[in-house]
Motif scaffolding. Structure first.
Motif, short mmCIF file in Angstrom:
data_model
loop_
_atom_site.label_atom_id
_atom_site.label_comp_id
_atom_site.label_asym_id
_atom_site.label_seq_id
_atom_site.Cartn_x
_atom_site.Cartn_y
_atom_site.Cartn_z
N LEU A 71 21.43 -66.20 -1.00
CA LEU A 71 22.68 -65.48 -0.81
C LEU A 71 23.29 -64.39 -1.90
O LEU A 71 23.63 -63.45 -1.46
N LYS A 72 22.86 -64.87 -3.04
CA LYS A 72 23.50 -64.32 -4.24
C LYS A 72 22.26 -63.03 -4.52
O LYS A 72 22.67 -62.06 -5.18
N GLY A 73 20.95 -63.00 -4.01
CA GLY A 73 20.08 -62.13 -4.05
C GLY A 73 19.02 -62.28 -5.11
O GLY A 73 18.46 -61.65 -5.73
N LYS A 74 18.94 -63.66 -5.43
CA LYS A 74 18.05 -63.93 -6.55
C LYS A 74 16.74 -64.28 -6.11
O LYS A 74 15.89 -64.77 -6.68
N ALA A 118 18.84 -77.87 -1.00
CA ALA A 118 19.49 -76.71 -0.04
C ALA A 118 20.56 -75.80 -0.50
O ALA A 118 20.64 -74.66 -0.30
N VAL A 119 21.62 -76.56 -1.05
CA VAL A 119 22.63 -75.83 -1.43
C VAL A 119 22.42 -75.01 -2.45
O VAL A 119 22.83 -73.88 -2.71
N SER A 120 21.71 -75.31 -3.91
CA SER A 120 21.71 -74.55 -4.75
C SER A 120 20.66 -73.53 -4.64
O SER A 120 20.74 -72.29 -5.01
N THR A 121 19.58 -73.64 -3.79
CA THR A 121 18.47 -72.67 -3.48
C THR A 121 19.31 -71.68 -2.60
O THR A 121 19.07 -70.46 -2.56
N GLY A 122 19.73 -72.20 -1.32
CA GLY A 122 20.39 -71.30 -0.45
C GLY A 122 21.50 -70.43 -0.89
O GLY A 122 21.55 -69.21 -0.80
N ALA A 123 22.35 -70.99 -1.97
CA ALA A 123 23.35 -70.07 -2.79
C ALA A 123 22.68 -69.00 -3.35
O ALA A 123 23.30 -67.91 -3.47
N HIS A 124 21.62 -69.61 -4.07
CA HIS A 124 21.08 -68.17 -4.98
C HIS A 124 20.36 -67.29 -3.94
O HIS A 124 20.02 -66.13 -4.39
N SER A 157 20.14 -66.44 7.80
CA SER A 157 21.55 -66.84 7.54
C SER A 157 21.50 -68.13 6.95
O SER A 157 20.40 -68.77 6.89
N PRO A 158 22.78 -68.72 6.50
CA PRO A 158 22.64 -70.11 5.86
C PRO A 158 21.86 -71.23 6.71
O PRO A 158 21.18 -71.98 6.38
N SER A 159 22.34 -71.11 8.18
CA SER A 159 21.54 -71.98 9.02
C SER A 159 20.08 -71.69 9.30
O SER A 159 19.28 -72.75 9.25
N GLY A 160 19.66 -70.54 8.97
CA GLY A 160 18.27 -69.98 9.10
C GLY A 160 17.66 -70.55 7.71
O GLY A 160 16.43 -71.06 7.93
N ALA A 184 29.21 -71.86 1.76
CA ALA A 184 30.50 -71.88 0.86
C ALA A 184 29.86 -71.59 -0.53
O ALA A 184 30.51 -70.86 -1.45
N ALA A 185 28.91 -72.12 -1.11
CA ALA A 185 28.19 -72.14 -2.48
C ALA A 185 27.91 -70.62 -2.71
O ALA A 185 27.98 -70.27 -3.57
N GLY A 186 27.05 -70.07 -1.66
CA GLY A 186 26.80 -68.57 -1.68
C GLY A 186 27.88 -67.68 -2.07
O GLY A 186 27.76 -66.82 -2.85
N ARG A 187 28.83 -67.79 -1.34
CA ARG A 187 30.04 -67.35 -1.20
C ARG A 187 30.62 -67.16 -2.89
O ARG A 187 31.19 -66.44 -3.31
N SER A 188 30.43 -68.58 -3.11
CA SER A 188 31.17 -68.66 -4.74
C SER A 188 30.49 -68.01 -5.72
O SER A 188 30.90 -67.22 -6.80
N LEU A 189 29.09 -68.03 -5.55
CA LEU A 189 28.26 -67.18 -6.70
C LEU A 189 28.37 -65.85 -6.72
O LEU A 189 28.25 -65.11 -7.62
#
Length: 559
Positions: free
Chosen positions: A480-483, A472-478, A30-33, A302-307
């Motif tokens: 969550l996007k599956g990268k 954390a934001v950029s790595t976590g977002a990607h 999860s994002p928290s994880g 939020a960033a992951g949802r956007s991507l």
């Protein structure tokens, strides 16, 4: 001893390329994880384990070397005529070389002192804002760029940064320094032990990075050269040295340069105790940052949802922390195969505030339009609910400006967040800050205790904290996007020899097949061939990466 320190753990890989046991399942977290795993990885920088095969950041030998290098910088600060401190690197290392040189030159300017710092980044200033991976493989280009910067100088302290002890560009510069000891004192900063430095032949050279590192190690016994290479542990995403490697680079360089400035201008001698105290301040900065892990996780989500929804993430920053936003955004393309529009950084005054050597680069393309005015003109009109915007500022910035820009963004998207730094000497929130909090879905409000406002080492802690949040934001977002698969980047671009080898190892890790089979599969993907012809097999890695840079199909086939 951490699991990765065992000689049986991924024994064929250098530390900087190993997978981190803490993040094996980060792709399912999860994002928290995700943020919790990143915290555990960043804490590894400051471990002080005994009985390990690796020297660490707080080890006596490392601290002694940092002290000696700081004294060399101090000598140049006191007698700057015909002297220079040059910071150089590729990718993240080059961007941080620019950042450090700029910040410490600014400190000298405020003291009306001679500017002594210069930077070199492989690929030139365009590499500050976009991926320029190919020049990393060119040792001659590195040497020529160093010659140009140091023309007519009689004393040069050269600090070459290569997190993995692998970049031919930096190896060429170090070799040049070793050939001219009457002018150059070379310093190598990286995070692998010397025996793990890359030992592959460099086309056109009689040296390897490994042989250069060995020569530096031998000369370090007589203080003719210096090698700073503590192990800080594997990256959260294997090989992604923009993260922990970048943070450790910032910490080491700032510790050295700050100690030198204090000795030169405040009559404080460079001492190991001061070096240790300064590093502990950074350790505390990491702890303070992750005390807000749930808030960071909210921005990651939020960033992951956007991507995922094909939206964008924009960093709108002020001052030095805005530059860290530009750096973080620029690193997403080579790491995750991202488009420049996925995550973008903007700085209040554009190139005037960036203050890079080559000046404005806007003519190179839209990805080089970096000012707030560029955001307002080109991005804001198309902003929508699917997009996320992050305001990055401190108590030293104009909160009226922050509020006004935030209001304009809020009219377009509800996904507005903020990162704000202030000291306990200014603990009361201003009306403007209260209004900003009301505009934002979340605010990471970092209150730093026990120091004076926005000066010296304290500002450096704010910067490190901001870097950790943005990573954390950029790595976590990607993620969550599956990268990311497990803790491996799976959409990297095979644009230089380092990434070519990393791609081969990734295929080995995921398939369990022999290295030769995996390299053959990679070449078939690069050339779009079912069978490899002799001319392909006989070509060197440089030729393969040249083809890969022009063939987007590599990434589709490589997934």
């Amino acid at each position: 001893m951490d699991e990765w320190e065992s000689p049986d753990y991924e024994p064929s890989l250098p530390v900087s390329e190993k997978s981190n046991p803490f993040t094996r399942d980060i792709d399912r977290a999860s994002p928290s994880g995700i943020v919790g795993m990143l915290e555990a990885c960043d804490a590894q920088m400051f471990r002080q384990d005994r009985g390990t095969n690796y020297q660490r950041l707080f080890d006596e030998q490392v601290v002694t070397t940092l002290t000696e290098v700081a004294k060399r910088v101090e000598l140049i600060l006191k007698d700057p005529q015909d002297s220079l401190v040059v910071l150089s690197g590729c990718g993240t290392s080059g961007r941080l070389a620019f950042f450090m040189a700029s910040r410490f030159n600014e400190a000298l300017k405020q003291l009306n002192r001679t500017l002594v710092y210069s930077y070199i980044i492989a690929g030139g200033d365009s590499a500050l804002l976009s991926s320029q991976e190919a020049p990393e493989d060119d040792p001659e280009l590195g040497m020529l760029s160093l010659q140009k910067v140091c023309e007519a100088k009689k004393k040069v302290l050269f600090i070459g940064v290569s997190c993995g002890l692998s970049a031919p560009f930096v190896a060429g510069q170090l070799d040049f320094c070793l050939q001219h000891p009457e002018v150059y004192t070379p310093v190598l900063l990286g995070f692998n032990p010397t025996h793990q430095a890359r030992d592959e032949p460099i086309p056109g050279c009689i040296f390897t990075f490994h042989s250069v590192a060995q020569r530096l190690q031998e000369l370090s016994q007589r203080r003719k050269a210096f090698l700073i290479n503590p192990a800080v542990g594997p990256e959260a995403i294997s090989g992604s040295s923009r993260m922990k490697g970048g943070s450790a680079t910032k910490i080491v360089l700032e510790v050295v340069l700050s100690a030198a400035h204090a000795a030169a201008f405040s009559h404080k001698s460079v001492a190991s105790e001061c070096i240790l105290q300064h590093m502990r301040e950074y350790e505390r900065a990491v702890e303070v940052t992750y005390q807000q892990k749930e808030g960071i996780a909210a921005v990651v989500e939020a960033a992951g949802r956007s991507l995922l929804n094909e939206g964008s993430v924009c960093y709108l920053g002020w001052g030095p922390m805005a530059i860290l936003g530009l750096i973080d955004a620029s690193e997403c393309n080579p790491t995750f195969g991202a488009d420049y529009t996925d995550i973008r950084g903007f700085i209040r005054g554009g190139y005037k505030d960036l203050n890079n050597n080559e000046g404005p680069l806007s003519s190179l393309g839209p990805e080089f339009c970096i000012g707030h005015e560029d955001f307002l003109q080109h991005v804001l009109p198309g902003l929508a609910d699917k997009d996320t915007v992050l305001l990055i500022y401190s108590q030293s910035d104009d909160l009226h400006e922050v509020l006004n820009l935030g209001r304009r963004v809020r009219e377009k998207t509800p996904n507005l967040h903020a990162v704000h730094h202030r000291t306990d000497s200014d603990s009361a929130e201003t009306p403007q800050q209260i209004s900003i909090n009301e505009l934002c879905s979340s605010t990471l409000d970092f209150l730093w205790c026990g120091s004076t406002p926005a000066t010296g080492n304290f500002l450096h802690q704010w910067e490190l904290s901001t870097k950790l949040v943005l990573n954390a934001v950029s790595t976590g977002a990607h993620i969550l996007k599956g990268k990311v698969y497990r803790n491996h980047m799976i959409d990297l671009q095979v644009t230089n020899s380092k990434l070519y080898r990393r791609a081969t190892r990734l295929l080995q890790t995921l398939s369990g097949r022999a290295e030769s089979e995996c390299e053959e599969a990679l070449l078939k993907a690069i050339y779009g061939a079912d069978k490899l012809m002799k001319d392909i097999i006989s070509s060197d890695i440089t030729a393969h990466t040249q083809v890969a840079r022009n063939a987007k199909k590599v990434r589709r086939r490589f997934r």
